[in-house]
Write a protein that holds these residues in place. Sequence first.
Motif, PDB file in Angstrom:
ATOM      1  N   LYS A 105     -17.041   0.435   5.296  1.00  0.00           N
ATOM      2  CA  LYS A 105     -15.832   1.640   5.869  1.00  0.00           C
ATOM      3  C   LYS A 105     -15.607   3.121   4.693  1.00  0.00           C
ATOM      4  N   PHE A 106     -16.068   1.802   3.398  1.00  0.00           N
ATOM      5  CA  PHE A 106     -16.023   3.752   2.818  1.00  0.00           C
ATOM      6  C   PHE A 106     -17.347   3.596   1.723  1.00  0.00           C
ATOM      7  N   THR A 107     -17.728   4.959   1.202  1.00  0.00           N
ATOM      8  CA  THR A 107     -18.873   5.505   0.819  1.00  0.00           C
ATOM      9  C   THR A 107     -19.335   4.378  -0.358  1.00  0.00           C
ATOM     10  N   GLY A 108     -19.019   3.513  -0.639  1.00  0.00           N
ATOM     11  CA  GLY A 108     -19.668   2.597  -2.099  1.00  0.00           C
ATOM     12  C   GLY A 108     -17.986   1.459  -1.839  1.00  0.00           C
ATOM     13  N   LYS A 109     -18.744   0.169  -2.401  1.00  0.00           N
ATOM     14  CA  LYS A 109     -17.814  -0.940  -2.825  1.00  0.00           C
ATOM     15  C   LYS A 109     -16.989  -0.425  -3.965  1.00  0.00           C
ATOM     16  N   LYS A 110     -17.112   0.554  -4.978  1.00  0.00           N
ATOM     17  CA  LYS A 110     -16.111   0.630  -6.124  1.00  0.00           C
ATOM     18  C   LYS A 110     -15.032   1.374  -4.999  1.00  0.00           C
ATOM     19  N   LYS A 111     -15.477   2.274  -4.147  1.00  0.00           N
ATOM     20  CA  LYS A 111     -13.967   3.146  -3.592  1.00  0.00           C
ATOM     21  C   LYS A 111     -13.623   2.281  -3.015  1.00  0.00           C
ATOM     22  N   TYR A 112     -14.149   0.774  -1.880  1.00  0.00           N
ATOM     23  CA  TYR A 112     -13.131   0.451  -1.464  1.00  0.00           C
ATOM     24  C   TYR A 112     -12.292  -1.156  -1.804  1.00  0.00           C
ATOM     25  N   PHE A 113     -12.799  -1.208  -3.374  1.00  0.00           N
ATOM     26  CA  PHE A 113     -12.771  -1.791  -3.764  1.00  0.00           C
ATOM     27  C   PHE A 113     -10.635  -0.726  -4.680  1.00  0.00           C
ATOM     28  N   LEU A 114     -11.482   1.033  -4.953  1.00  0.00           N
ATOM     29  CA  LEU A 114     -10.118   1.154  -5.788  1.00  0.00           C
ATOM     30  C   LEU A 114      -9.337   1.528  -4.933  1.00  0.00           C
ATOM     31  N   THR A 115      -8.989   1.889  -3.669  1.00  0.00           N
ATOM     32  CA  THR A 115      -8.495   2.043  -2.466  1.00  0.00           C
ATOM     33  C   THR A 115      -7.694   1.316  -1.849  1.00  0.00           C
ATOM     34  N   GLY A 116      -8.306  -0.186  -2.130  1.00  0.00           N
ATOM     35  CA  GLY A 116      -7.414  -0.948  -1.440  1.00  0.00           C
ATOM     36  C   GLY A 116      -6.320  -1.678  -3.292  1.00  0.00           C
ATOM     37  N   PHE A 117      -6.648  -1.197  -3.797  1.00  0.00           N
ATOM     38  CA  PHE A 117      -5.987  -2.102  -5.049  1.00  0.00           C
ATOM     39  C   PHE A 117      -4.806  -0.498  -5.762  1.00  0.00           C
ATOM     40  N   SER A 118      -5.310   1.118  -5.326  1.00  0.00           N
ATOM     41  CA  SER A 118      -4.173   1.636  -5.120  1.00  0.00           C
ATOM     42  C   SER A 118      -2.572   1.100  -4.194  1.00  0.00           C
ATOM     43  N   ILE A 119      -3.590   0.869  -3.000  1.00  0.00           N
ATOM     44  CA  ILE A 119      -1.799   0.851  -1.933  1.00  0.00           C
ATOM     45  C   ILE A 119      -1.653   0.283  -2.681  1.00  0.00           C
ATOM     46  N   LEU A 120      -1.967  -1.139  -3.240  1.00  0.00           N
ATOM     47  CA  LEU A 120      -1.046  -2.256  -3.905  1.00  0.00           C
ATOM     48  C   LEU A 120      -0.292  -1.801  -4.871  1.00  0.00           C
ATOM     49  N   ALA A 121      -0.975  -0.787  -5.733  1.00  0.00           N
ATOM     50  CA  ALA A 121      -0.340   0.066  -6.659  1.00  0.00           C
ATOM     51  C   ALA A 121       0.793   1.015  -6.296  1.00  0.00           C
ATOM     52  N   ILE A 122       0.852   1.706  -5.102  1.00  0.00           N
ATOM     53  CA  ILE A 122       1.846   2.267  -4.536  1.00  0.00           C
ATOM     54  C   ILE A 122       3.352   1.605  -4.332  1.00  0.00           C
ATOM     55  N   ALA A 123       3.343   0.726  -3.643  1.00  0.00           N
ATOM     56  CA  ALA A 123       3.735  -0.214  -3.597  1.00  0.00           C
ATOM     57  C   ALA A 123       4.419  -1.076  -4.702  1.00  0.00           C
ATOM     58  N   ALA A 124       3.917  -1.494  -5.646  1.00  0.00           N
ATOM     59  CA  ALA A 124       5.021  -2.419  -6.895  1.00  0.00           C
ATOM     60  C   ALA A 124       4.521  -0.814  -7.327  1.00  0.00           C
ATOM     61  N   THR A 125       5.245  -0.050  -7.575  1.00  0.00           N
ATOM     62  CA  THR A 125       5.220   1.689  -8.159  1.00  0.00           C
ATOM     63  C   THR A 125       6.793   1.498  -7.480  1.00  0.00           C
ATOM     64  N   ALA A 126       6.656   1.595  -6.330  1.00  0.00           N
ATOM     65  CA  ALA A 126       7.946   1.908  -5.697  1.00  0.00           C
ATOM     66  C   ALA A 126       9.042   1.385  -6.140  1.00  0.00           C
ATOM     67  N   VAL A 127       8.589  -0.076  -5.129  1.00  0.00           N
ATOM     68  CA  VAL A 127       9.159  -1.125  -6.536  1.00  0.00           C
ATOM     69  C   VAL A 127       9.616  -1.142  -7.490  1.00  0.00           C
ATOM     70  N   PHE A 128       9.542  -0.624  -8.559  1.00  0.00           N
ATOM     71  CA  PHE A 128       9.217  -0.757  -9.586  1.00  0.00           C
ATOM     72  C   PHE A 128      10.518   0.226 -10.233  1.00  0.00           C
ATOM     73  N   CYS A 129       9.885   1.307  -9.180  1.00  0.00           N
ATOM     74  CA  CYS A 129      11.016   2.969  -9.539  1.00  0.00           C
ATOM     75  C   CYS A 129      12.651   2.067  -8.915  1.00  0.00           C
ATOM     76  N   TRP A 130      12.333   1.449  -7.695  1.00  0.00           N
ATOM     77  CA  TRP A 130      13.903   1.129  -7.134  1.00  0.00           C
ATOM     78  C   TRP A 130      14.299   0.062  -8.424  1.00  0.00           C
ATOM     79  N   SER A 131      13.903  -0.888  -8.700  1.00  0.00           N
ATOM     80  CA  SER A 131      14.336  -2.101  -9.150  1.00  0.00           C
ATOM     81  C   SER A 131      15.145  -0.669 -10.940  1.00  0.00           C
TER      82      SER A 131
END
Length: 181
Positions: free
Chosen positions: A135-161
């Motif tokens: 569903k992505f242009t390559g495996k690199k973009k696939y993993f980058l997108t997945g880890f970006s979503i996880l990083a977005i959540a972690a950043t939101a929690v860190f900022c709230w903390s």
Amino acid sequence: YSPVSYLPQATSIFITRNLGCSPFYIFYFARFFTFLFWLTTIYFSIKILPAFKWLFTLLALLPMSLFENMSVSADVVTNALSFFLIAYFLKCTFEEKQFTRSAFFILGLLSILLSLSKFIYCPLLLLFFMMTSKKFTGKKKYFLTGFSILAIAATAVFCWSVMIGKLIVPYSAYNPNYRYG
């Protein structure tokens, strides 16, 4: 909890208090409005599902689910966001088209809301990896997108903390007269 967990409840309480309602009516309107929020979210979750619609319907209509989601607790928003996030992941997984920027934006927003609602539900974000890399242009973009979503959540929690860090009273600072009882 962050304010995200109480947005529907707070909205209904704000409206009914400004209308001059008694606490009895404020409480029951808050329950009704919160249930309406949950019901609307569940409706759209089931609507976007490409499969398992009856399973989600069954889970939503379980007596404990109905009882819990008619309360004024933070669990209502968490449950609704969890249902919707799972439904959206399934939609992205089963549809034929490529993963788009709008899908990334929606998943990023849902990850922020869910992580601020209850951080313990963040492992649901790993459902992203149900999708194939096709569903992505390559495996690199696939993993980058997945880890970006996880990083977005972690950043939101860190900022709230960080924002509320000074407001938390540690157990050692409790009054010893009331600490154990």
